[in-house]
Design an enzyme around this catalytic site. Sequence first.
Site, short mmCIF file in Angstrom:
data_model
loop_
_atom_site.label_atom_id
_atom_site.label_comp_id
_atom_site.label_asym_id
_atom_site.label_seq_id
_atom_site.Cartn_x
_atom_site.Cartn_y
_atom_site.Cartn_z
N TYR A 184 0.84 -1.20 0.00
CA TYR A 184 0.00 0.00 0.00
C TYR A 184 0.87 1.25 0.00
O TYR A 184 2.02 1.23 0.43
CB TYR A 184 -0.96 0.01 1.20
N CYS A 185 0.31 2.34 -0.51
CA CYS A 185 0.97 3.64 -0.52
C CYS A 185 -0.11 4.70 -0.59
O CYS A 185 -1.30 4.39 -0.51
CB CYS A 185 1.96 3.75 -1.67
N THR A 186 0.26 5.95 -0.75
CA THR A 186 -0.70 7.05 -0.65
C THR A 186 -1.87 6.92 -1.63
O THR A 186 -3.03 6.84 -1.23
CB THR A 186 0.00 8.40 -0.87
N ILE A 213 -4.11 4.28 0.02
CA ILE A 213 -4.65 4.67 1.33
C ILE A 213 -5.80 5.64 1.17
O ILE A 213 -6.79 5.60 1.91
CB ILE A 213 -3.55 5.30 2.20
#
Length: 312
Positions: A184-186, A213
């Site tokens: 996961y990331c922004t 996210i």
Amino acid sequence: MATSKILLYYAFTPLSDPKAVQLWQRELCESLNLRGRILISTHGINGTVGGDIDDCKAYIKKTREYPGFNRMQFKWSEGGADDFPKLSVKVRDEIVAFGAPDELKVDENGVVGGGVHLKPQQVNELVEARGDEVVFFDGRNAMEAQIGKFKDAVVPDVETTHDFIAEIESGKYDDLKDKPVVTYCTGGIRCEILSSLMINRGFKEVYQIDGGIVRYGEQFGNKGLWEGSLYVFDKRMHMEFGEDYKEVGHCIHCDTPTNKFEHCLNEDDCRELVLMCPDCFANVETRHCKRERCAAIAADFAEQGIDPLVTS
């Protein structure tokens, strides 16, 4: 008064002439008074721009007219043009600097060989079905995770995306190669690449969260598996998914819960971003990153009764 917004977006698609796309995007943004940062490469486009909501809508419409961008998804966020110092549109070897431009493969459908995309609800369903077997793997810089991350996530010790390849090749995470790993990331873009790099290095079951996210937080707020604030790369520096969020970061001086990053007062050779509570930041003597030299400079300012933030 016009309403302002920020747009976050990316698309992986082959671009034969990135320079032409750069010139077109710069002209389009300037005509709509948008500011922000856009990176373009032969792999696609990665952008964050802000401005009046009507101008943002016009930008979306025009950008989707380009054949490779017609299915591009845009995420809306609070803010506007004032959250960016200027408009920057650049051509680079990579739209995210992992240091692997020749390894990444894209086609008209996106990244070739990346992790399985999961909608936010599917993330929860995977955890419900597989329990503690599921591993959340943070695809951001370690600093970002200080104020928020998925519950019990693995946070690699990296300062930049360029560090990830060496980190995953180090052997530290070999025990995860047979487990379900949710990267996961922004907004999702870093994990498009990271998940493919992990698969290429022997991780067998790799997932990524559609929209990152941001999408997960929009759907579940603070009631899901996300904990804390989300670090963002503009003047806001962090955002939350509702008022009932938990502060998971802690001041480096007094350990008070905080989600606020501040610069070390040593402007000459530091300016490191560190977590500081309002009280410790207000005190010149503690407005530093805890390095010995920076602490000495802060002590000297305090002894002289000088506050660098106070202008005469």
